[in-house]
Design a protein around this motif. Sequence first.
Motif, PDB file in Angstrom:
ATOM      1  N   VAL A  12       0.863  -1.182   0.000  1.00 35.95           N
ATOM      2  CA  VAL A  12       0.000   0.000   0.000  1.00 35.95           C
ATOM      3  C   VAL A  12       0.899   1.230   0.000  1.00 35.95           C
ATOM      4  O   VAL A  12       1.697   1.409   0.917  1.00 35.95           O
ATOM      5  CB  VAL A  12      -0.928   0.021   1.234  1.00 35.95           C
ATOM      6  CG1 VAL A  12      -1.745   1.310   1.261  1.00 35.95           C
ATOM      7  CG2 VAL A  12      -1.847  -1.188   1.226  1.00 35.95           C
ATOM      8  N   PRO A  13       0.837   2.065  -1.011  1.00 34.13           N
ATOM      9  CA  PRO A  13       1.744   3.219  -1.080  1.00 34.13           C
ATOM     10  C   PRO A  13       1.577   4.152   0.107  1.00 34.13           C
ATOM     11  O   PRO A  13       0.473   4.394   0.589  1.00 34.13           O
ATOM     12  CB  PRO A  13       1.356   3.907  -2.394  1.00 34.13           C
ATOM     13  CG  PRO A  13      -0.004   3.399  -2.722  1.00 34.13           C
ATOM     14  CD  PRO A  13      -0.083   2.017  -2.153  1.00 34.13           C
ATOM     15  N   TYR A  14       2.704   4.669   0.573  1.00 33.52           N
ATOM     16  CA  TYR A  14       2.729   5.581   1.713  1.00 33.52           C
ATOM     17  C   TYR A  14       2.556   7.013   1.209  1.00 33.52           C
ATOM     18  O   TYR A  14       3.118   7.401   0.182  1.00 33.52           O
ATOM     19  CB  TYR A  14       4.065   5.444   2.446  1.00 33.52           C
ATOM     20  CG  TYR A  14       4.240   6.389   3.614  1.00 33.52           C
ATOM     21  CD1 TYR A  14       3.675   6.101   4.857  1.00 33.52           C
ATOM     22  CD2 TYR A  14       4.982   7.552   3.471  1.00 33.52           C
ATOM     23  CE1 TYR A  14       3.845   6.964   5.932  1.00 33.52           C
ATOM     24  CE2 TYR A  14       5.163   8.418   4.538  1.00 33.52           C
ATOM     25  CZ  TYR A  14       4.586   8.119   5.765  1.00 33.52           C
ATOM     26  OH  TYR A  14       4.755   8.972   6.821  1.00 33.52           O
ATOM     27  N   LEU A  15       1.758   7.812   1.938  1.00 29.73           N
ATOM     28  CA  LEU A  15       1.560   9.212   1.555  1.00 29.73           C
ATOM     29  C   LEU A  15       1.388  10.036   2.817  1.00 29.73           C
ATOM     30  O   LEU A  15       0.340   9.996   3.459  1.00 29.73           O
ATOM     31  CB  LEU A  15       0.330   9.358   0.648  1.00 29.73           C
ATOM     32  CG  LEU A  15       0.005  10.775   0.163  1.00 29.73           C
ATOM     33  CD1 LEU A  15       1.151  11.350  -0.651  1.00 29.73           C
ATOM     34  CD2 LEU A  15      -1.293  10.793  -0.637  1.00 29.73           C
ATOM     35  N   TYR A  16       2.409  10.789   3.173  1.00 32.36           N
ATOM     36  CA  TYR A  16       2.351  11.660   4.347  1.00 32.36           C
ATOM     37  C   TYR A  16       1.417  12.830   4.042  1.00 32.36           C
ATOM     38  O   TYR A  16       1.474  13.422   2.957  1.00 32.36           O
ATOM     39  CB  TYR A  16       3.757  12.164   4.674  1.00 32.36           C
ATOM     40  CG  TYR A  16       3.845  13.044   5.897  1.00 32.36           C
ATOM     41  CD1 TYR A  16       3.388  12.609   7.129  1.00 32.36           C
ATOM     42  CD2 TYR A  16       4.407  14.322   5.809  1.00 32.36           C
ATOM     43  CE1 TYR A  16       3.479  13.410   8.254  1.00 32.36           C
ATOM     44  CE2 TYR A  16       4.515  15.136   6.932  1.00 32.36           C
ATOM     45  CZ  TYR A  16       4.038  14.678   8.156  1.00 32.36           C
ATOM     46  OH  TYR A  16       4.113  15.472   9.277  1.00 32.36           O
ATOM     47  N   TYR A  17       0.574  13.168   5.021  1.00 35.78           N
ATOM     48  CA  TYR A  17      -0.477  14.136   4.743  1.00 35.78           C
ATOM     49  C   TYR A  17       0.051  15.517   4.377  1.00 35.78           C
ATOM     50  O   TYR A  17      -0.552  16.218   3.545  1.00 35.78           O
ATOM     51  CB  TYR A  17      -1.450  14.231   5.926  1.00 35.78           C
ATOM     52  CG  TYR A  17      -0.944  14.970   7.147  1.00 35.78           C
ATOM     53  CD1 TYR A  17      -1.308  16.288   7.385  1.00 35.78           C
ATOM     54  CD2 TYR A  17      -0.121  14.338   8.077  1.00 35.78           C
ATOM     55  CE1 TYR A  17      -0.860  16.964   8.506  1.00 35.78           C
ATOM     56  CE2 TYR A  17       0.333  15.013   9.202  1.00 35.78           C
ATOM     57  CZ  TYR A  17      -0.034  16.323   9.414  1.00 35.78           C
ATOM     58  OH  TYR A  17       0.413  16.997  10.523  1.00 35.78           O
ATOM     59  N   ARG A  18       1.195  15.930   4.936  1.00 33.69           N
ATOM     60  CA  ARG A  18       1.759  17.230   4.592  1.00 33.69           C
ATOM     61  C   ARG A  18       2.220  17.256   3.132  1.00 33.69           C
ATOM     62  O   ARG A  18       2.087  18.264   2.439  1.00 33.69           O
ATOM     63  CB  ARG A  18       2.927  17.575   5.512  1.00 33.69           C
ATOM     64  CG  ARG A  18       2.530  17.900   6.938  1.00 33.69           C
ATOM     65  CD  ARG A  18       1.658  19.142   6.996  1.00 33.69           C
ATOM     66  NE  ARG A  18       1.413  19.579   8.366  1.00 33.69           N
ATOM     67  CZ  ARG A  18       0.466  20.414   8.734  1.00 33.69           C
ATOM     68  NH1 ARG A  18      -0.354  20.905   7.815  1.00 33.69           N
ATOM     69  NH2 ARG A  18       0.310  20.756   9.994  1.00 33.69           N
ATOM     70  N   ILE A  19       2.763  16.145   2.671  1.00 31.99           N
ATOM     71  CA  ILE A  19       3.178  16.061   1.270  1.00 31.99           C
ATOM     72  C   ILE A  19       1.951  16.098   0.369  1.00 31.99           C
ATOM     73  O   ILE A  19       1.958  16.753  -0.683  1.00 31.99           O
ATOM     74  CB  ILE A  19       3.996  14.780   1.029  1.00 31.99           C
ATOM     75  CG1 ILE A  19       5.281  14.814   1.855  1.00 31.99           C
ATOM     76  CG2 ILE A  19       4.298  14.604  -0.450  1.00 31.99           C
ATOM     77  CD1 ILE A  19       6.124  13.569   1.729  1.00 31.99           C
ATOM     78  N   ALA A  20       0.880  15.403   0.771  1.00 33.40           N
ATOM     79  CA  ALA A  20      -0.359  15.414  -0.016  1.00 33.40           C
ATOM     80  C   ALA A  20      -0.899  16.831  -0.166  1.00 33.40           C
ATOM     81  O   ALA A  20      -1.390  17.218  -1.241  1.00 33.40           O
ATOM     82  CB  ALA A  20      -1.400  14.512   0.637  1.00 33.40           C
ATOM     83  N   GLU A  21      -0.812  17.623   0.902  1.00 36.22           N
ATOM     84  CA  GLU A  21      -1.270  19.021   0.841  1.00 36.22           C
ATOM     85  C   GLU A  21      -0.442  19.831  -0.149  1.00 36.22           C
ATOM     86  O   GLU A  21      -0.985  20.602  -0.954  1.00 36.22           O
ATOM     87  CB  GLU A  21      -1.198  19.642   2.237  1.00 36.22           C
ATOM     88  CG  GLU A  21      -2.174  19.039   3.233  1.00 36.22           C
ATOM     89  CD  GLU A  21      -1.878  19.427   4.682  1.00 36.22           C
ATOM     90  OE1 GLU A  21      -2.681  19.064   5.561  1.00 36.22           O
ATOM     91  OE2 GLU A  21      -0.841  20.077   4.930  1.00 36.22           O
ATOM     92  N   LYS A  22       0.881  19.666  -0.105  1.00 33.50           N
ATOM     93  CA  LYS A  22       1.756  20.408  -1.000  1.00 33.50           C
ATOM     94  C   LYS A  22       1.514  20.022  -2.454  1.00 33.50           C
ATOM     95  O   LYS A  22       1.492  20.875  -3.359  1.00 33.50           O
ATOM     96  CB  LYS A  22       3.222  20.156  -0.638  1.00 33.50           C
ATOM     97  CG  LYS A  22       3.632  20.628   0.749  1.00 33.50           C
ATOM     98  CD  LYS A  22       3.478  22.136   0.896  1.00 33.50           C
ATOM     99  CE  LYS A  22       3.928  22.592   2.275  1.00 33.50           C
ATOM    100  NZ  LYS A  22       3.699  24.045   2.478  1.00 33.50           N
ATOM    101  N   ILE A  23       1.331  18.732  -2.684  1.00 34.89           N
ATOM    102  CA  ILE A  23       1.083  18.254  -4.044  1.00 34.89           C
ATOM    103  C   ILE A  23      -0.212  18.841  -4.598  1.00 34.89           C
ATOM    104  O   ILE A  23      -0.271  19.299  -5.744  1.00 34.89           O
ATOM    105  CB  ILE A  23       1.030  16.715  -4.067  1.00 34.89           C
ATOM    106  CG1 ILE A  23       2.434  16.138  -3.861  1.00 34.89           C
ATOM    107  CG2 ILE A  23       0.431  16.203  -5.372  1.00 34.89           C
ATOM    108  CD1 ILE A  23       2.461  14.630  -3.743  1.00 34.89           C
TER     109      ILE A  23
END
Length: 371
Positions: free
Chosen positions: A33-44
Amino acid sequence: MFYSNQQDINKKQYQDFLTIVGSLSNLFSDSNVPYLYYRIAEKIFCRAFNATDLSRSDVSADAKKDLLGIGLKTFLAGNNKTFQKVAEFNADRNLYTGLSPKQLIKKVSELRNNRINFTETLHSLDHSIYHCVLRGKNSFKIFEEKMDRIDIANISNIKENKSSIIFNDGIYEYSFLLSKSTLTKRFVIENIIHEFDVAILDDPLLDLQKCLYKEKELALQKFKIQQTIFLPLYGRNQTVFERSGLNQWNAGGRDRHHDEVYIPVPIIIHKLFPDFFPDRDTPFNLTFPDGEKVVAKICQENGKALMTQSNRKLGKLILRDGLHLKIGELVTYEKLQLLGIDSVRIDKIDNQDYEINFSKNGTYEEFISQS
C-alpha cells in the motif's frame, strides 16, 4: 465538486506527483500500500491545482481555490467506512469539561460549526468540501464530499463509552475521542472519482541517486519566509481589556470608529526579536488571509501595538466577520475561545513585507515558552 471540474493538464500533474511520491514508499515501509504523508499530499494538491495553501493557518480548510475551501485528507481505504479526524479541541477543554454527554456533543458541534463559519468568512469562501486520497493495494483512489456543518438540531443516537462518544446528525456519523479531544467523522466511500495504479520502486534510494547524479548543479531553494512570530489577541492574564487591544474602539479621549482595534505586541517580543519589526511608526506592508495588502505600523509607547493604517481592516475581520459581534459589543477572551482562535501568526517576508494569519488557542503561550 472539485476534481472533476479541473483541467486535464492539472489532473495529470496531480496524478504524476502522487505517483512519484507513492513509488518511494519502500523508504518508509515494506507494504504494497503506497505511503503518503499528509503534509506532502497538501503540497502536491496546491502545486498541481494552483491552490492557496492554508495548512499553516489553523483553520478548517487546508487549501483554497477561488471561492472553494478544501479539507485535504489521506487514509487507508480499508472497508470504505472509516472514522477520520476533522477537528481537535484540546485547547477548549474548559468549555466542555464536566458537561453531560449530550451537552458536551452540542458544545463540540457548536465549536466545529463556528470554525467552519470563521474559515469561510476569513478567506471569502462560498462553501467547503473534503478531498480525500485513499490508499489501496498498489493504488490511489480519489473521493470527495461536502464539508457540512453538524446539524445540531438533529443530533441523535448518542452512545458513550470509556474513550469516546458516538453520535450522528441524520447525515453523518461522528465520534468524539475524549482523551485526545478530537472530533472524527465517518467517511463512507461510495463514489470513487478517479483511481490509478502506483508502482512501488524496489530500491528507491538507488533510483534517487541516479536522479541526483544527472543534475550537475543543484540550485539552493530560497525560502519565502525569513522569520515567524506569534502575537496574542489578548492582554495580561488572558484578558481582553475593555478599552484597549480588540476593544480599542471603546477607549476614551476622542471619537473612534466602531471597528478601530489593534493587536497587542508584548514587550517580550521586542526583547526576543528586536529586528523583526521595523522601527516604531515606520510603515510596512501587511497582507491578510484574503489577499488584501494594507499599510501597518508598530505604534504607541514601547511599540505595544500593531495597527493598520485605518485600524478598521483588523476590526472588521475580527469583530464583525469572525466573532459576529454587534457594534458596541465588547470582545472577551471567552468569545475568542469559542472561535478557537486567540493568537495571530506574523510571517516576515522581508523588511517591507509581512503576512498575517490566525492561530489556534494557546499558540502564543506555547511560542513564548519555547523561545
